[in-house]
Design an enzyme around this catalytic site. Structure first.
Site, PDB file in Angstrom:
ATOM      1  N   ASP A  92       0.861  -1.178   0.000  1.00 16.76           N
ATOM      2  CA  ASP A  92       0.000   0.000   0.000  1.00 16.76           C
ATOM      3  C   ASP A  92       0.902   1.234   0.000  1.00 16.76           C
ATOM      4  O   ASP A  92       2.109   1.131   0.148  1.00 16.76           O
ATOM      5  CB  ASP A  92      -0.961  -0.029   1.191  1.00 16.76           C
ATOM      6  CG  ASP A  92      -0.238  -0.023   2.533  1.00 16.76           C
ATOM      7  OD1 ASP A  92       0.965   0.269   2.557  1.00 16.76           O
ATOM      8  OD2 ASP A  92      -0.884  -0.326   3.545  1.00 16.76           O
ATOM      9  N   SER A  93       0.298   2.406  -0.172  1.00 17.65           N
ATOM     10  CA  SER A  93       1.113   3.602  -0.425  1.00 17.65           C
ATOM     11  C   SER A  93       1.540   4.334   0.839  1.00 17.65           C
ATOM     12  O   SER A  93       2.347   5.249   0.787  1.00 17.65           O
ATOM     13  CB  SER A  93       0.308   4.581  -1.275  1.00 17.65           C
ATOM     14  OG  SER A  93      -0.770   5.092  -0.502  1.00 17.65           O
ATOM     15  N   GLY A  94       0.954   3.959   1.989  1.00 17.09           N
ATOM     16  CA  GLY A  94       1.218   4.690   3.222  1.00 17.09           C
ATOM     17  C   GLY A  94       0.154   5.725   3.534  1.00 17.09           C
ATOM     18  O   GLY A  94       0.085   6.247   4.644  1.00 17.09           O
ATOM     19  N   GLY A  95      -0.703   6.028   2.564  1.00 18.77           N
ATOM     20  CA  GLY A  95      -1.721   7.070   2.737  1.00 18.77           C
ATOM     21  C   GLY A  95      -2.686   6.798   3.875  1.00 18.77           C
ATOM     22  O   GLY A  95      -3.007   7.683   4.665  1.00 18.77           O
ATOM     23  N   PHE A  96      -3.155   5.563   3.963  1.00 19.81           N
ATOM     24  CA  PHE A  96      -4.156   5.233   4.977  1.00 19.81           C
ATOM     25  C   PHE A  96      -3.583   5.348   6.386  1.00 19.81           C
ATOM     26  O   PHE A  96      -4.212   5.873   7.293  1.00 19.81           O
ATOM     27  CB  PHE A  96      -4.706   3.816   4.738  1.00 19.81           C
ATOM     28  CG  PHE A  96      -5.778   3.431   5.725  1.00 19.81           C
ATOM     29  CD1 PHE A  96      -7.077   3.896   5.571  1.00 19.81           C
ATOM     30  CD2 PHE A  96      -5.488   2.627   6.817  1.00 19.81           C
ATOM     31  CE1 PHE A  96      -8.070   3.558   6.486  1.00 19.81           C
ATOM     32  CE2 PHE A  96      -6.472   2.286   7.738  1.00 19.81           C
ATOM     33  CZ  PHE A  96      -7.762   2.760   7.570  1.00 19.81           C
ATOM     34  N   ASP A 146      -2.413   8.298  -1.949  1.00 11.77           N
ATOM     35  CA  ASP A 146      -3.706   9.000  -1.924  1.00 11.77           C
ATOM     36  C   ASP A 146      -4.009   9.512  -0.528  1.00 11.77           C
ATOM     37  O   ASP A 146      -3.317   9.197   0.432  1.00 11.77           O
ATOM     38  CB  ASP A 146      -4.835   8.063  -2.402  1.00 11.77           C
ATOM     39  CG  ASP A 146      -5.079   6.911  -1.426  1.00 11.77           C
ATOM     40  OD1 ASP A 146      -4.129   6.530  -0.696  1.00 11.77           O
ATOM     41  OD2 ASP A 146      -6.185   6.378  -1.402  1.00 11.77           O
ATOM     42  N   GLN A 189     -11.535   7.403  -5.241  1.00 11.76           N
ATOM     43  CA  GLN A 189     -12.037   7.973  -3.992  1.00 11.76           C
ATOM     44  C   GLN A 189     -13.371   8.667  -4.267  1.00 11.76           C
ATOM     45  O   GLN A 189     -13.867   8.638  -5.384  1.00 11.76           O
ATOM     46  CB  GLN A 189     -11.008   8.953  -3.404  1.00 11.76           C
ATOM     47  CG  GLN A 189      -9.736   8.297  -2.871  1.00 11.76           C
ATOM     48  CD  GLN A 189      -9.960   7.493  -1.591  1.00 11.76           C
ATOM     49  OE1 GLN A 189     -11.050   7.449  -1.023  1.00 11.76           O
ATOM     50  NE2 GLN A 189      -8.901   6.816  -1.139  1.00 11.76           N
ATOM     51  N   GLY A 216     -11.312   4.289   0.379  1.00 13.56           N
ATOM     52  CA  GLY A 216     -12.211   5.130   1.164  1.00 13.56           C
ATOM     53  C   GLY A 216     -13.490   4.457   1.615  1.00 13.56           C
ATOM     54  O   GLY A 216     -14.450   5.119   1.993  1.00 13.56           O
ATOM     55  N   ASP A 266      -7.973  -7.191   1.015  1.00 11.86           N
ATOM     56  CA  ASP A 266      -7.003  -7.476   2.081  1.00 11.86           C
ATOM     57  C   ASP A 266      -7.633  -7.044   3.384  1.00 11.86           C
ATOM     58  O   ASP A 266      -8.489  -6.158   3.402  1.00 11.86           O
ATOM     59  CB  ASP A 266      -5.719  -6.662   1.871  1.00 11.86           C
ATOM     60  CG  ASP A 266      -5.925  -5.204   2.263  1.00 11.86           C
ATOM     61  OD1 ASP A 266      -5.548  -4.821   3.391  1.00 11.86           O
ATOM     62  OD2 ASP A 266      -6.509  -4.432   1.458  1.00 11.86           O
ATOM     63  N   CYS A 304     -12.312 -28.566   8.093  1.00 11.25           N
ATOM     64  CA  CYS A 304     -11.193 -27.667   7.775  1.00 11.25           C
ATOM     65  C   CYS A 304      -9.885 -28.461   7.760  1.00 11.25           C
ATOM     66  O   CYS A 304      -9.652 -29.323   8.606  1.00 11.25           O
ATOM     67  CB  CYS A 304     -11.127 -26.551   8.811  1.00 11.25           C
ATOM     68  SG  CYS A 304      -9.723 -25.441   8.575  1.00 11.25           S
ATOM     69  N   CYS A 306      -6.798 -27.166   8.155  1.00 13.36           N
ATOM     70  CA  CYS A 306      -5.667 -26.529   8.844  1.00 13.36           C
ATOM     71  C   CYS A 306      -5.200 -27.372  10.036  1.00 13.36           C
ATOM     72  O   CYS A 306      -5.965 -28.187  10.559  1.00 13.36           O
ATOM     73  CB  CYS A 306      -6.061 -25.119   9.305  1.00 13.36           C
ATOM     74  SG  CYS A 306      -6.924 -25.097  10.890  1.00 13.36           S
ATOM     75  N   CYS A 309      -7.401 -27.582  13.254  1.00 17.43           N
ATOM     76  CA  CYS A 309      -8.583 -28.451  13.192  1.00 17.43           C
ATOM     77  C   CYS A 309      -8.197 -29.925  13.052  1.00 17.43           C
ATOM     78  O   CYS A 309      -8.883 -30.803  13.570  1.00 17.43           O
ATOM     79  CB  CYS A 309      -9.472 -28.033  12.023  1.00 17.43           C
ATOM     80  SG  CYS A 309     -10.211 -26.408  12.269  1.00 17.43           S
ATOM     81  N   HIS A 335      -5.798 -21.106  11.269  1.00 16.70           N
ATOM     82  CA  HIS A 335      -7.167 -21.531  10.966  1.00 16.70           C
ATOM     83  C   HIS A 335      -7.950 -20.419  10.253  1.00 16.70           C
ATOM     84  O   HIS A 335      -8.605 -20.657   9.228  1.00 16.70           O
ATOM     85  CB  HIS A 335      -7.934 -21.933  12.234  1.00 16.70           C
ATOM     86  CG  HIS A 335      -9.395 -22.070  11.967  1.00 16.70           C
ATOM     87  ND1 HIS A 335      -9.938 -23.198  11.386  1.00 16.70           N
ATOM     88  CD2 HIS A 335     -10.419 -21.180  12.099  1.00 16.70           C
ATOM     89  CE1 HIS A 335     -11.243 -22.998  11.187  1.00 16.70           C
ATOM     90  NE2 HIS A 335     -11.546 -21.783  11.614  1.00 16.70           N
TER      91      HIS A 335
END
Length: 375
Positions: A92-96, A146, A189, A216, A266, A304, A306, A309, A335
């Protein structure tokens, strides 16, 4: 070198399945990206993450630029080598993250200056610097820099922020330049406003990107408002490019987003929940710290694959969680990540077979039925 691109294989309603090609491997879509904020998915080994079916991870520009620094990661051979993950990485760009520091930052046309949450040192991120950091990290998919206002916000604030993000998108594109084998995604946005989303999408299409994110959302507006926005927002983005909904979400958020034409997502939720004892299953959500699991020899979910489980009982998982043993975070995170990847695989299969509507109905019915009865 394999070229980058996106191939749509099937569509059922608005839901799409396909593949994003990168030199480090194919990303099957719909794709869920586990979050490896500081070059690690917390409590997981990289090979364990891969074993769940994850084709791609997310790394975090803001955290990595502060510690250990992008320059150090580059000197040590890049992020893939540094964290022992040979598949694709999106940064990610760091904006958030900078947005969430509201009290510690100053925003101008040029970029954002802020104080580190680690040691108070002063830093600046501009679109150009964000592109430089992500190039040093060596990520396969790079995000534009952004600005994202927290919702609710008034219309003037949303419009002003969106237009600033579009000017930054143009600068990000110019600074990214020509990097064969790497992709740059633009970020739409505009809050919940249809006209602002349209203006943003048109600006991004004019600049031209390898993929398009819907930014956003999942910032406090609630699921209904998010879905209503996705009903029109995804249609504004190019059909032949991947669409990425940032920071989402709960299992039903993910399924609803795919139903509205989203290809990638994500979220920290499966890993963070694993560390706090919250477990996602086909029958809904359970809390391992509850006393009802104390004497229960059954697995979390008998279907499951994993290790939690397959090899451990609810009673054991309850015990290690209550005792604050590290293995608790490891097993519950594994899990949850497995469950998320199983959802993605189920959707890909259903879209390809043209039975996504039925799959969705079964998914919701399973979660509504609730956890198995206590012994």
């Amino acid at each position: 070198m394999t070229s980058t691109g996106f191939t749509k294989h099937a569509q059922d309603g608005k839901a799409r399945s396909g593949v994003i090609q990168t030199p480090r491997g194919d990303i099957r879509t719909p794709a869920f990206m586990p979050v490896g904020t500081a070059a690690t998915v917390k409590a997981m080994m990289p090979e364990s993450v891969a074993s769940t079916g994850a084709d791609i991870l997310l790394g975090n520009t803001y955290h990595l630029m502060l510690r250990p620094t992008a320059e150090r990661v580059a000197a040590l051979g890049g992020l893939h080598k540094f964290m022992n993950w040979d598949r694709p990485i999106l940064t990610d760009s760091g904006g958030f993250q900078v947005m969430s520091l509201a009290g510690l930052r100053k925003l101008t046309e040029r970029g954002v200056t802020f104080k580190s949450h680690i040691d108070g040192s002063k830093h600046e991120i501009t679109p150009e610097r964000s592109m430089e950091i992500q190039e040093l990290l060596g990520s396969d998919i790079v995000m534009c820099f952004d600005e994202c206002p927290a919702l609710p916000a008034d219309c003037d604030r949303i419009a002003e922020s969106m237009r600033l993000s579009m000017r930054w998108a143009k600068r990000s594109r110019e600074a990214f330049g020509d990097r064969p084998g790497h992709m740059l995604f633009g970020i739409q946005q505009g809050g919940l406003e249809q006209d602002f989303r349209q203006e943003s999408a048109e600006a991004l299409r004019e600049i031209g990107f390898d993929g398009y994110a819907v930014g956003g959302l999942a910032v406090g507006e609630g699921q209904q408002a998010m879905f209503s926005t996705l009903d029109f927002a995804t249609d504004m983005l190019p059909e032949d490019k991947p669409r990425y909904l940032m920071g989402v979400g709960k299992p039903d958020d993910i399924v609803g987003a795919v139903a509205r034409g989203i290809d990638m997502m994500d979220c920290v939720l499966p890993s963070r929940s694993g560390r706090t004892g919250q477990v996602f299953t086909r029958m809904g959500v359970l809390n391992i710290k509850n006393a009802r699991h104390m004497d229960d020899p059954r697995p979390l979910d008998e279907n499951c694959s994993c290790p939690a489980c397959q090899n451990y009982s609810r009673a054991y998982l309850h015990h290690v969680f209550r005792s604050q043993e590290i293995i608790s975070s490891m097993l519950l995170t594994w899990h949850n990540l497995q469950y998320y990847q199983d959802i993605m695989a189920g959707m890909r299969e259903a879209i390809a077979a043209g039975r996504f509507t039925q799959w969705q109905a079964d998914f919701h019915a399973g979660r509504e039925q609730g956890d198995i009865d206590p012994l």
